[in-house]
Write a protein that holds these residues in place. Structure first.
Motif, PDB file in Angstrom:
ATOM      1  N   ILE A   1       0.838  -1.201   0.000  1.00  0.00           N
ATOM      2  CA  ILE A   1       0.000   0.000   0.000  1.00  0.00           C
ATOM      3  C   ILE A   1       0.871   1.249   0.000  1.00  0.00           C
ATOM      4  CG2 ILE A   1      -1.613   1.356   1.406  1.00  0.00           C
ATOM      5  CD1 ILE A   1      -2.954  -1.255   2.209  1.00  0.00           C
ATOM      6  N   GLY A   2       1.973   1.208   0.750  1.00  0.00           N
ATOM      7  CA  GLY A   2       2.889   2.349   0.764  1.00  0.00           C
ATOM      8  C   GLY A   2       3.527   2.589  -0.591  1.00  0.00           C
ATOM      9  N   GLN A   3       4.014   1.521  -1.220  1.00  0.00           N
ATOM     10  CA  GLN A   3       4.618   1.664  -2.540  1.00  0.00           C
ATOM     11  C   GLN A   3       3.585   2.147  -3.556  1.00  0.00           C
ATOM     12  OE1 GLN A   3       6.165  -2.238  -3.267  1.00  0.00           O
ATOM     13  NE2 GLN A   3       7.757  -2.079  -1.691  1.00  0.00           N
ATOM     14  N   MET A   4       2.389   1.589  -3.475  1.00  0.00           N
ATOM     15  CA  MET A   4       1.351   1.977  -4.407  1.00  0.00           C
ATOM     16  C   MET A   4       0.842   3.392  -4.127  1.00  0.00           C
ATOM     17  SD  MET A   4       1.041  -0.231  -6.706  1.00  0.00           S
ATOM     18  CE  MET A   4       2.808  -0.543  -6.529  1.00  0.00           C
ATOM     19  N   ALA A   5       0.969   3.847  -2.870  1.00  0.00           N
ATOM     20  CA  ALA A   5       0.577   5.231  -2.572  1.00  0.00           C
ATOM     21  C   ALA A   5       1.427   6.195  -3.381  1.00  0.00           C
ATOM     22  CB  ALA A   5       0.713   5.508  -1.073  1.00  0.00           C
ATOM     23  N   ARG A   6       2.738   5.921  -3.470  1.00  0.00           N
ATOM     24  CA  ARG A   6       3.605   6.771  -4.299  1.00  0.00           C
ATOM     25  C   ARG A   6       3.238   6.637  -5.768  1.00  0.00           C
ATOM     26  NH1 ARG A   6       7.415   4.490  -0.877  1.00  0.00           N
ATOM     27  NH2 ARG A   6       8.304   3.196  -2.527  1.00  0.00           N
ATOM     28  N   THR A   7       2.940   5.397  -6.188  1.00  0.00           N
ATOM     29  CA  THR A   7       2.561   5.191  -7.589  1.00  0.00           C
ATOM     30  C   THR A   7       1.271   5.925  -7.913  1.00  0.00           C
ATOM     31  OG1 THR A   7       3.612   3.010  -7.605  1.00  0.00           O
ATOM     32  CG2 THR A   7       1.981   3.441  -9.312  1.00  0.00           C
ATOM     33  N   VAL A   8       0.296   5.875  -7.000  1.00  0.00           N
ATOM     34  CA  VAL A   8      -0.980   6.558  -7.221  1.00  0.00           C
ATOM     35  C   VAL A   8      -0.775   8.068  -7.294  1.00  0.00           C
ATOM     36  CG1 VAL A   8      -3.207   7.102  -6.152  1.00  0.00           C
ATOM     37  CG2 VAL A   8      -2.412   4.741  -6.229  1.00  0.00           C
ATOM     38  N   GLN A   9       0.095   8.614  -6.422  1.00  0.00           N
ATOM     39  CA  GLN A   9       0.353  10.056  -6.454  1.00  0.00           C
ATOM     40  C   GLN A   9       0.989  10.460  -7.779  1.00  0.00           C
ATOM     41  OE1 GLN A   9      -0.837  12.090  -4.283  1.00  0.00           O
ATOM     42  NE2 GLN A   9      -1.560  10.447  -2.962  1.00  0.00           N
ATOM     43  N   ARG A  10       1.940   9.681  -8.230  1.00  0.00           N
ATOM     44  CA  ARG A  10       2.578   9.966  -9.525  1.00  0.00           C
ATOM     45  C   ARG A  10       1.558   9.869 -10.653  1.00  0.00           C
ATOM     46  NH1 ARG A  10       8.313   8.741  -9.811  1.00  0.00           N
ATOM     47  NH2 ARG A  10       7.958   7.688 -11.795  1.00  0.00           N
ATOM     48  N   ALA A  11       0.722   8.829 -10.602  1.00  0.00           N
ATOM     49  CA  ALA A  11      -0.286   8.639 -11.654  1.00  0.00           C
ATOM     50  C   ALA A  11      -1.307   9.768 -11.648  1.00  0.00           C
ATOM     51  CB  ALA A  11      -0.980   7.290 -11.476  1.00  0.00           C
ATOM     52  N   THR A  12      -1.730  10.199 -10.458  1.00  0.00           N
ATOM     53  CA  THR A  12      -2.713  11.278 -10.372  1.00  0.00           C
ATOM     54  C   THR A  12      -2.172  12.562 -10.969  1.00  0.00           C
ATOM     55  OG1 THR A  12      -3.619  10.296  -8.361  1.00  0.00           O
ATOM     56  CG2 THR A  12      -4.192  12.572  -8.804  1.00  0.00           C
ATOM     57  N   THR A  13      -0.925  12.891 -10.629  1.00  0.00           N
ATOM     58  CA  THR A  13      -0.309  14.106 -11.162  1.00  0.00           C
ATOM     59  C   THR A  13      -0.181  14.032 -12.674  1.00  0.00           C
ATOM     60  OG1 THR A  13       0.948  14.276  -9.101  1.00  0.00           O
ATOM     61  CG2 THR A  13       1.669  15.636 -10.942  1.00  0.00           C
TER      62      THR A  13
END
Length: 497
Positions: A471-483
């Motif tokens: 979830i932590g790794q994907m949180a960074r991935t989600v933030q990058r994807a959202t931006t």
């Protein structure tokens, strides 16, 4: 006079006029014999890079610079036919626009301006460049173009702040609809992985309590115990085989799916760019557009290929583990389960914090590509004016700037995640502290705990850490994807003029 929305934004959020002042317009048009100002921009820096007020006006046949002089305005008028070249020099705090005349002659005019005025100045530059190339640009309303150019960055900032992250993600997920079959297979494989992963720890505890101990105590024959043990071990092997087969299906389908969606986005984005007007391209840096078509769409692959399924898989795993831990021993289970909402909240807050970092990083990365897109196609000009050293310095400055921004990102997440993982592992230590008296039979309340149950509990506890890390790794991935998705959708939502 009624103000447009852009003019109201300028009046509310800036300290500059929402249109060219009438006395400036009158002074310029008087110098031109009454011919009107068609397009204009405020160049707000003097040669010493101090704030100033100099208006750059464009007429049908002239270019004018109006500077304040006493109580009036001094107007420098230049024939558009005498302009042989245009040179824009971006800087850290402002940019310079130079109008070049005949060879070996001094520049016709040099104006300096802050980044706020960049788009309005680029409108004037674009018209002059088109004229140099033998093309004409349809006449537009000068007041509207000026107001739109100055207000645009404010509008974009407001949209970025007010934008709903969930809405951006749901819109991005909408591109998966045409690939429902692959999405369904990926999720089915992920759920099967979750379910079968819960079986081996249970079998380990069962073997210890129901097979190994009875055999050691003489309550079960060695032959029967061996048979049951081998059946359990075979079941574990089958479980691991099913798990790995499901992992192959999930990885293969979702990786291909991510590439397909990224391809669809690139195609849609490029086709939309073909329909936009030349005015749009005069306001946008080439490097920024290249980044959105290439890098931003590529960053979405990681989220689409793995982020969606892994976050769902981790959430399902946490729920399943919570149920199993509470069913095994509700006292020890509460020690592991109760802190989970706090951990998830911390991850969410950290994700919001990281999102701001990523937004700044993407903008600074676009500034790096801006230098490349400006310099490489114009290398002849760079070499003709011996500007190699200056261009190298400009690139190095932006390269260092973007590196520092990414290092701030790394400092943030490399500080947060070790602390969070320490807290997660700390719950395991607390579990041991509460379990030891019960294992030794010294619990004040007389509650006991079998070795098999505790082994199963520890194995499930070890599995508890993996979803948190994912979830932590994907949180960074989600933030990058959202931006990145926001930057892509910003272009797709731009209406052709």
């Amino acid at each position: 006079m009624n103000k447009t929305m852009d003019q109201r934004i300028i009046s509310k959020y800036t300290d500059q006029p929402d249109r060219m002042p009438s006395e400036v317009r009158n002074a310029i048009e008087a110098a031109w014999g009454g011919r009107p100002v068609q397009l204009y921009a405020l160049t707000d820096l003097d040669p010493g890079m101090r704030l100033a007020e100099v208006w750059l006006g464009l007429g049908e046949t002239e270019v004018a610079l109006a500077r304040r002089e006493g109580d009036g305005w001094s107007v420098q008028s230049i024939s558009r036919k005498s302009v042989r070249g245009i040179l824009e020099t971006p800087g850290l705090s402002g940019s310079t626009l130079t109008l070049i005349g005949a060879p070996d002659e001094p520049a016709l005019a040099v104006v300096r301006y802050t980044h706020r005025q960049r788009r309005a100045v680029e409108n004037v530059r674009f018209v002059l460049e088109q004229e140099l190339e033998g093309r004409t640009v349809p006449e537009a309303d000068g007041d509207e173009e000026y107001a739109r150019s100055v207000a645009a960055p404010i509008r974009e900032a407001q949209a970025l702040v007010a934008g709903n992250q969930a809405a951006v993600l749901f819109r991005l997920l909408g591109y998966l609809r045409r690939y429902k079959k692959k999405v369904a297979m990926g999720f089915a494989a992920a759920m099967l992985i979750t379910l079968v992963s819960l079986v081996p720890p249970y079998l380990a505890g069962y073997l210890i309590d129901s097979v190994v101990r009875p055999v050691q105590e003489g309550e079960m024959s060695t032959g029967r115990g061996g048979l049951i043990a081998w059946i359990a071990v075979t079941a574990m092997a089958v479980v691991f085989l099913i798990r790995q087969a499901s992992a192959v299906v999930r990885l293969r389908h979702m990786a291909v799916l991510g590439e397909w969606v990224a391809r669809d986005l690139r195609t849609e984005l490029y086709e939309h760019l073909q329909r936009l007007s030349l005015g749009f391209f005069s306001r946008k840096k080439t490097g920024s557009l290249i980044t959105r078509v290439s890098s931003d769409t590529d960053r979405l692959w990681d989220f689409l290929a793995f982020g969606i399924v892994d976050v769902s898989l981790s959430g399902a795993m946490l729920i399943g583990l919570s149920v199993v831990l509470l069913s095994l021993d509700w006292r020890l289970g509460l020690i592991m389960v109760v802190p989970v909402p706090a951990f998830i909240w911390a991850i969410f807050r950290h994700g919001e914090h990281m999102n701001r970092f990523f937004i700044r990083a993407w903008r600074k990365w676009s500034r790096v590509t801006d230098v490349l897109s400006d310099t490489i196609p114009g290398m002849r000009v760079v070499k003709a004016f011996n500007q190699e050293e200056r261009e190298t310095g400009r690139f190095n400055e932006r390269n260092v700037d973007v590196t520092n921004e990414y290092n701030r990102i790394h400092h943030s997440w490399t500080t947060f995640w070790p602390i969070l993982m320490f807290a997660v592992h700390g719950t395991t230590v607390v579990v041991w502290a509460f379990a030891i008296p019960r294992l030794l039979g010294t619990d004040p309340d007389g509650v006991t705990l079998t070795a098999g149950t505790f082994v199963s509990f520890l194995l499930y506890t070890g599995m508890f850490i993996w979803p948190m890390e994912v979830i932590g790794q994907m949180a960074r991935t989600v933030q990058r994807a959202t931006t990145s998705a926001h930057r892509v959708f910003e272009i797709l939502d731009t209406e052709p003029e």
